[in-house]
Write a protein that holds these residues in place. Structure first.
Motif, mmCIF file in Angstrom:
data_model
loop_
_atom_site.group_PDB
_atom_site.id
_atom_site.type_symbol
_atom_site.label_atom_id
_atom_site.label_comp_id
_atom_site.label_asym_id
_atom_site.label_seq_id
_atom_site.Cartn_x
_atom_site.Cartn_y
_atom_site.Cartn_z
ATOM 1 N N GLU A 116 0.831 -1.206 0.000
ATOM 2 C CA GLU A 116 0.000 0.000 0.000
ATOM 3 C C GLU A 116 0.864 1.253 0.000
ATOM 4 O OE1 GLU A 116 -2.596 -0.630 3.299
ATOM 5 O OE2 GLU A 116 -4.029 -1.795 2.101
ATOM 6 N N ARG A 117 1.956 1.194 0.779
ATOM 7 C CA ARG A 117 2.851 2.362 0.822
ATOM 8 C C ARG A 117 3.587 2.530 -0.510
ATOM 9 N NH1 ARG A 117 1.822 0.891 5.799
ATOM 10 N NH2 ARG A 117 1.846 2.466 7.457
ATOM 11 N N ILE A 118 3.981 1.429 -1.085
ATOM 12 C CA ILE A 118 4.640 1.489 -2.407
ATOM 13 C C ILE A 118 3.671 2.047 -3.444
ATOM 14 C CG2 ILE A 118 5.517 0.027 -4.300
ATOM 15 C CD1 ILE A 118 6.888 -1.684 -2.098
ATOM 16 N N ASP A 119 2.428 1.616 -3.349
ATOM 17 C CA ASP A 119 1.398 2.082 -4.281
ATOM 18 C C ASP A 119 1.179 3.590 -4.133
ATOM 19 O OD1 ASP A 119 -0.706 1.170 -6.212
ATOM 20 O OD2 ASP A 119 -1.978 2.186 -4.749
ATOM 21 N N ALA A 120 1.154 4.041 -2.894
ATOM 22 C CA ALA A 120 0.953 5.481 -2.652
ATOM 23 C C ALA A 120 2.139 6.281 -3.191
ATOM 24 C CB ALA A 120 0.781 5.729 -1.155
ATOM 25 N N ALA A 121 3.335 5.724 -3.050
ATOM 26 C CA ALA A 121 4.523 6.408 -3.562
ATOM 27 C C ALA A 121 4.499 6.437 -5.094
ATOM 28 C CB ALA A 121 5.784 5.709 -3.060
ATOM 29 N N LEU A 122 4.082 5.331 -5.688
ATOM 30 C CA LEU A 122 3.986 5.271 -7.157
ATOM 31 C C LEU A 122 3.049 6.350 -7.698
ATOM 32 C CD1 LEU A 122 3.717 1.484 -8.099
ATOM 33 C CD2 LEU A 122 5.407 3.098 -8.965
ATOM 34 N N ALA A 123 1.979 6.581 -6.951
ATOM 35 C CA ALA A 123 0.982 7.572 -7.390
ATOM 36 C C ALA A 123 1.580 8.975 -7.443
ATOM 37 C CB ALA A 123 -0.215 7.550 -6.453
ATOM 38 N N LYS A 124 2.659 9.188 -6.702
ATOM 39 C CA LYS A 124 3.256 10.530 -6.667
ATOM 40 C C LYS A 124 4.287 10.751 -7.780
ATOM 41 C CE LYS A 124 2.414 11.308 -1.812
ATOM 42 N NZ LYS A 124 2.943 11.271 -0.464
ATOM 43 N N LEU A 125 4.619 9.704 -8.499
ATOM 44 C CA LEU A 125 5.584 9.869 -9.594
ATOM 45 C C LEU A 125 4.892 10.459 -10.823
ATOM 46 C CD1 LEU A 125 7.567 6.473 -9.564
ATOM 47 C CD2 LEU A 125 8.144 8.600 -8.405
ATOM 48 N N SER A 126 5.689 11.070 -11.689
ATOM 49 C CA SER A 126 5.124 11.570 -12.955
ATOM 50 C C SER A 126 4.755 10.357 -13.825
ATOM 51 C CB SER A 126 6.147 12.427 -13.682
ATOM 52 O OG SER A 126 7.185 11.606 -14.162
ATOM 53 N N ASP A 127 3.914 10.576 -14.812
ATOM 54 C CA ASP A 127 3.484 9.481 -15.703
ATOM 55 C C ASP A 127 4.684 8.716 -16.262
ATOM 56 O OD1 ASP A 127 0.878 10.109 -15.322
ATOM 57 O OD2 ASP A 127 0.585 11.138 -17.240
ATOM 58 N N LYS A 128 5.674 9.476 -16.731
ATOM 59 C CA LYS A 128 6.813 8.837 -17.405
ATOM 60 C C LYS A 128 7.630 7.974 -16.450
ATOM 61 C CE LYS A 128 7.179 12.118 -21.082
ATOM 62 N NZ LYS A 128 7.591 13.454 -21.424
ATOM 63 N N HIS A 129 7.850 8.504 -15.257
ATOM 64 C CA HIS A 129 8.657 7.739 -14.304
ATOM 65 C C HIS A 129 7.885 6.532 -13.769
ATOM 66 C CE1 HIS A 129 10.873 11.689 -14.108
ATOM 67 N NE2 HIS A 129 11.741 10.826 -14.572
ATOM 68 N N ARG A 130 6.584 6.740 -13.516
ATOM 69 C CA ARG A 130 5.777 5.619 -13.027
ATOM 70 C C ARG A 130 5.694 4.522 -14.100
ATOM 71 N NH1 ARG A 130 1.725 8.246 -11.772
ATOM 72 N NH2 ARG A 130 0.527 7.945 -13.666
ATOM 73 N N THR A 131 5.461 4.957 -15.344
ATOM 74 C CA THR A 131 5.305 3.973 -16.421
ATOM 75 C C THR A 131 6.558 3.106 -16.545
ATOM 76 O OG1 THR A 131 3.860 5.476 -17.605
ATOM 77 C CG2 THR A 131 4.828 3.700 -18.887
ATOM 78 N N VAL A 132 7.717 3.757 -16.515
ATOM 79 C CA VAL A 132 8.943 2.990 -16.725
ATOM 80 C C VAL A 132 9.167 2.005 -15.568
ATOM 81 C CG1 VAL A 132 10.767 4.466 -15.707
ATOM 82 C CG2 VAL A 132 11.194 3.282 -17.829
ATOM 83 N N ILE A 133 8.821 2.410 -14.370
ATOM 84 C CA ILE A 133 9.033 1.518 -13.224
ATOM 85 C C ILE A 133 8.005 0.373 -13.237
ATOM 86 C CG2 ILE A 133 7.695 2.477 -11.260
ATOM 87 C CD1 ILE A 133 10.415 2.432 -9.710
#
Lengths: 171, 202
Positions: free
Chosen positions: B135-152
């Motif tokens: 859940e914490r990882i998910d919340a952190a992912l939500a704070k990344l920009s589209d490009k950074h989240r997509t690549v990860i």
């Protein structure tokens, strides 16, 4: 190689994307460079933390509703595909056969009328002559030679399709 | 009268074969088995419930239309996951064109990364359940920009290698490496913050 490039190489090593000699060289360097080794370990820890950590979720609508939307969309797409295929093949057939045949029929009719209704043409039948007919989609030229008892007919039919019709066929 | 196949107990390859021959009920069973998984992947990339549902549905429609292209090189859910991932990337590109994303362009790290890219140490905390950590990882992912989240997401969850991510995102391998690095650095930093805030680490 600057520091940033080395860091990216370390990341590639952690991800298993760096292989062969480059990987070996970097591993050797990690043994002697404590700072780089620490960086490698931190990156490995982040990667391990992330691995398989995607939060499971449930579709926020019922399975039946989800399927009904999918099946409707499939049926709709299939209907559209059929609908689009029908006029495209009809138009194709029309353009390939009906128009040229109609052109030839017109030409034959014209030649027949010319010879039956007006036998005393100013053009002596014994000499060669040309007759040109031009309609929108069809250019026709005939060449008659009485000596050889021969008529040559040129048909120049250009298919001038709109781009959207071509796209329709290609689809 | 021929007996109706037992869809719910059928093996996946059998269902795929039936679906390939036009059996909608077999396909419905496949949808029932993998709908959540496909939705999760769409949601991880898009972070928008409605869009994720729509894209999941589109992915299933595309899968039905392209079933004859599935030859079992990868597993069926992996194949499906690639379809929904591609649709998400198309949607992100469409959104980017629509809004001329200037803010994200400023955030973007396409060239050399920052001078010193320290990665925070994040130790999984004992006592924190896997679910809580996710859940914490998910919340952190939500704070990344589209490009950074997509690549990860593509690298860590979809398990696509650098070269293929570069092809899918229409960029260079160097940019993928740089974005992935930046994304991990951000993730480590965000996770450390949240774990500290929750009193789980000092």
């Amino acid at each position: 190689m600057n520091e940033n490039e080395i860091q990216l190489k370390v990341q590639a090593l952690v991800d298993g994307e760096l292989t062969g000699r480059e990987a070996e060289e970097l591993r050797d360097r990690l043994e002697t460079d404590a700072g780089l080794k620490e960086f490698y370990e931190r990156l490995t820890a982040v990667r391990e933390l992330m691995a398989g950590a995607e939060l499971p979720r449930t579709l926020p609508e019922s399975g039946d509703f989800h399927w009904s939307q999918i099946s409707k969309a499939i049926e709709c797409e299939e209907r559209q595909a059929k609908h689009m295929a029908r006029p495209a093949s009809g138009a194709n057939w029309l353009l390939r056969w009906v128009f040229p045949l109609a052109g030839i029929a017109c030409l034959m009719l014209l030649l027949t009328l010319q010879q039956t209704r007006n036998p005393n043409l100013s053009i002596p039948l014994g000499s060669d002559h040309e007759l040109e007919l031009s309609i929108d989609d069809l250019d026709v030229m005939t060449f008659n030679t009485g000596d050889d008892n021969m008529s040559v007919v040129w048909l120049d039919y250009t298919i001038n399709l709109q781009q959207d019709e071509i796209d329709l066929w290609l689809d | 009268m021929p007996e109706e196949p037992a869809y719910s107990s059928a093996e996946e390859p059998q269902l795929v074969e039936w679906a390939k021959s036009g059996d909608m009920q077999a396909f419905e069973e496949l949808v029932a088995r993998y709908r959540d998984r496909i939705y999760v992947r769409a949601y991880s990339i898009m972070r928008n419930e409605t869009l994720a549902v729509d894209l999941s549905q589109n992915a299933w429609v595309k899968a039905w239309q392209r079933l004859d292209q599935f030859h079992g090189e990868a597993s069926f859910p992996t194949w499906l996951s690639r379809i929904v991932t591609n649709l998400c990337l198309d949607e992100l590109r469409r959104q980017k064109r629509a809004r001329m994303d200037s803010i994200e362009a400023m955030e973007e790290t396409t060239g050399p990364v920052e001078n010193r890219m320290e990665v925070e140490t994040v130790d999984p905390v004992e006592g924190l359940s896997r679910r809580e950590l996710r859940e914490r990882i998910d919340a952190a992912l939500a704070k990344l920009s589209d490009k950074h989240r997509t690549v990860i997401v593509l690298y860590e969850f979809e398990q696509i290698e650098y070269r293929e991510i570069a092809e899918k995102m229409g960029t260079s391998i160097g940019t993928v490496m740089s974005r992935l690095f930046y994304a991990r650095k951000r993730m480590a930093s965000l996770l450390k913050e949240t774990l500290k805030r929750d009193g789980l680490i000092e």
